[in-house]
Design a protein around this motif. Structure first.
Motif, PDB file in Angstrom:
ATOM      1  N   ASP A  87       0.855  -1.183   0.000  1.00 15.03           N
ATOM      2  CA  ASP A  87       0.000   0.000   0.000  1.00 15.03           C
ATOM      3  C   ASP A  87       0.896   1.239   0.000  1.00 15.03           C
ATOM      4  OD1 ASP A  87      -1.708   2.153   0.659  1.00 15.03           O
ATOM      5  OD2 ASP A  87      -3.063   0.841   1.759  1.00 15.03           O
ATOM      6  N   HIS A  88       0.885   2.006  -1.088  1.00 18.52           N
ATOM      7  CA  HIS A  88       1.794   3.135  -1.231  1.00 18.52           C
ATOM      8  C   HIS A  88       1.157   4.477  -0.849  1.00 18.52           C
ATOM      9  CE1 HIS A  88       5.290   1.063  -2.828  1.00 18.52           C
ATOM     10  NE2 HIS A  88       4.491   0.345  -3.605  1.00 18.52           N
ATOM     11  N   ASP A  89       0.004   4.459  -0.210  1.00 13.91           N
ATOM     12  CA  ASP A  89      -0.590   5.689   0.312  1.00 13.91           C
ATOM     13  C   ASP A  89       0.410   6.315   1.292  1.00 13.91           C
ATOM     14  OD1 ASP A  89      -2.009   7.607   1.803  1.00 13.91           O
ATOM     15  OD2 ASP A  89      -3.880   6.496   1.689  1.00 13.91           O
ATOM     16  N   PRO A  90       0.821   7.580   1.085  1.00 14.26           N
ATOM     17  CA  PRO A  90       1.839   8.183   1.955  1.00 14.26           C
ATOM     18  C   PRO A  90       1.401   8.360   3.402  1.00 14.26           C
ATOM     19  CG  PRO A  90       0.908   9.819   0.451  1.00 14.26           C
ATOM     20  CD  PRO A  90       0.420   8.485  -0.006  1.00 14.26           C
ATOM     21  N   PRO A 156       8.327  -0.434   6.459  1.00  8.61           N
ATOM     22  CA  PRO A 156       6.901  -0.104   6.443  1.00  8.61           C
ATOM     23  C   PRO A 156       6.585   1.219   5.762  1.00  8.61           C
ATOM     24  CG  PRO A 156       7.813   0.262   8.626  1.00  8.61           C
ATOM     25  CD  PRO A 156       8.908  -0.326   7.797  1.00  8.61           C
ATOM     26  N   TYR A 157       7.616   1.955   5.326  1.00 10.83           N
ATOM     27  CA  TYR A 157       7.470   3.255   4.669  1.00 10.83           C
ATOM     28  C   TYR A 157       8.841   3.642   4.132  1.00 10.83           C
ATOM     29  CZ  TYR A 157       8.927   3.795   9.421  1.00 10.83           C
ATOM     30  OH  TYR A 157       9.572   3.595  10.623  1.00 10.83           O
ATOM     31  N   ASP A 158       8.902   4.697   3.328  1.00  8.73           N
ATOM     32  CA  ASP A 158      10.200   5.225   2.898  1.00  8.73           C
ATOM     33  C   ASP A 158      10.897   5.771   4.134  1.00  8.73           C
ATOM     34  OD1 ASP A 158       9.434   4.653   0.316  1.00  8.73           O
ATOM     35  OD2 ASP A 158       8.846   6.710  -0.157  1.00  8.73           O
ATOM     36  N   HIS A 246      19.143   3.633   3.831  1.00  9.82           N
ATOM     37  CA  HIS A 246      17.922   4.152   3.213  1.00  9.82           C
ATOM     38  C   HIS A 246      17.100   2.998   2.628  1.00  9.82           C
ATOM     39  CE1 HIS A 246      19.580   8.190   3.655  1.00  9.82           C
ATOM     40  NE2 HIS A 246      20.709   7.722   3.139  1.00  9.82           N
ATOM     41  N   PHE A 247      15.794   3.041   2.879  1.00 10.82           N
ATOM     42  CA  PHE A 247      14.896   2.008   2.373  1.00 10.82           C
ATOM     43  C   PHE A 247      13.662   2.648   1.766  1.00 10.82           C
ATOM     44  CE2 PHE A 247      17.382  -0.242   5.517  1.00 10.82           C
ATOM     45  CZ  PHE A 247      17.585  -1.490   4.927  1.00 10.82           C
ATOM     46  N   SER A 248      13.182   2.040   0.703  1.00  9.08           N
ATOM     47  CA  SER A 248      11.896   2.428   0.144  1.00  9.08           C
ATOM     48  C   SER A 248      10.818   1.520   0.731  1.00  9.08           C
ATOM     49  CB  SER A 248      11.909   2.329  -1.381  1.00  9.08           C
ATOM     50  OG  SER A 248      12.232   1.003  -1.794  1.00  9.08           O
ATOM     51  N   LYS A 249       9.603   1.968   0.735  1.00  3.72           N
ATOM     52  CA  LYS A 249       8.495   1.229   1.322  1.00  3.72           C
ATOM     53  C   LYS A 249       8.382  -0.162   0.700  1.00  3.72           C
ATOM     54  CE  LYS A 249       3.782   2.400   2.778  1.00  3.72           C
ATOM     55  NZ  LYS A 249       2.672   3.373   2.556  1.00  3.72           N
TER      56      LYS A 249
END
Length: 293
Positions: A87-90, A156-158, A246-249
């Motif tokens: 789910d990419h909803d910010p 779990p998020y960026d 650094h991690f992306s979601k």
């Protein structure tokens, strides 16, 4: 009632379950299982996985590969590409793992709960060196992994991982029976503290969230991709490690050598997604919490 059901019924009795999983030599059994699970001898591997399947809901249909070198290889299996949509909803914090939603709710000052009537303090979980201001009066969620679940955990998020702290400890079982009997259980077990900061655009930018993977009996090893170490019962390296990873979601962060629990500590303004409740099953990438402030 077949043999499997009869054995499962016996083991579900609380007193017997607690005795078998917590009054035995936990550290010795955990170290033994760590070595045993990596045996690559074919009949040991095949028999171990077959017994595991027989007594659990192990489903390998989503696994990237169907042939494993050992039981450990099966435990830490990867999934097929696309098996876990994110789910990419910010405004959404996605679940980092496949899990059962455990105790959750507002953090009362710095007090949280492992089960009804069993509180513990964040100071006991994270140590007195950590500044707890980011999570005071915030929100927490406990995510419990069963033995048959997918055991890798993801961002779990960026975010940027700012710090990791390792706590050596015991290996109590973390099932509901033990959580209702052993006070401050999570604070006693081996665990790591991962401090992260939101980096993506949106209302959550700059917020800090903590992920606390907690080990348990037969499950005392934690691998983080961004650190060239394996946290385990005999680990003797630095306890606190500053970093900038650094991690992306949805990106994989590491795995349990077998599986256990992840506690999420979120700042004030987050709340559990409305469709979830204690006891609900959730998949990695699904909405776990939402920014409601």
């Amino acid at each position: 009632m077949n043999l499997r059901q009869q054995i499962q019924k016996i083991l579900s009795q609380e007193d017997l379950n607690f005795l078998l999983t917590n009054r035995l030599p936990r550290r010795w059994l955990t170290q033994f299982m760590g070595r045993f699970s990596k045996i690559e001898q074919p009949w040991v591997r095949d028999a171990s996985i077959a017994i595991w399947k027989y007594f659990s809901a192990l489903d390998l249909s989503e696994a990237k590969k169907q042939s494993f070198s050992s039981m450990h290889d099966c435990f830490t299996r990867e999934l097929k590409d696309g098996a876990r949509p994110v789910d990419h909803d910010p405004s959404v914090m996605a679940s980092p793992v496949d899990a059962i939603v455990g105790a959750n709710g507002p953090i009362r000052g710095t007090q949280v709960f492992q089960a009804k009537g069993f509180p513990y303090a964040l100071e006991d979980l994270l140590g007195t060196e950590e500044n707890l201001a980011d999570w005071q009066d915030g929100y927490f969620v406990t995510l419990r992994l069963t033995s048959s679940m997918y055991h890798r955990f993801h961002a779990p998020y960026d975010c940027t991982v700012e710090k990791v702290r390792y706590f050596s400890g015991d290996t109590w079982n973390v099932n509901p029976i033990a959580l209702q009997r052993v006070e401050k259980l999570f604070c006693k077990n081996e665990r790591s503290f991962i401090r992260t900061q939101f980096t993506g655009a949106g209302p959550c930018q700059g917020q800090r969230v903590a992920l606390v993977p907690v080990a348990a009996i037969l499950v005392a090893s934690i691998r983080l991709h961004f650190l060239d170490v394996l946290f385990h019962l005999k680990y003797s390296g630095p306890k606190t490690i500053d970093c900038e990873a650094h991690f992306s979601k949805g990106q994989e962060m590491g795995w349990f050598q077998h599986g256990s629990t992840v506690i999420i500590l979120a700042p004030k303004g987050f709340a559990l997604s409305q469709e979830l409740h204690q006891g609900a099953n959730i998949k990695m990438g699904q909405a776990l919490m939402r920014w409601a402030d």
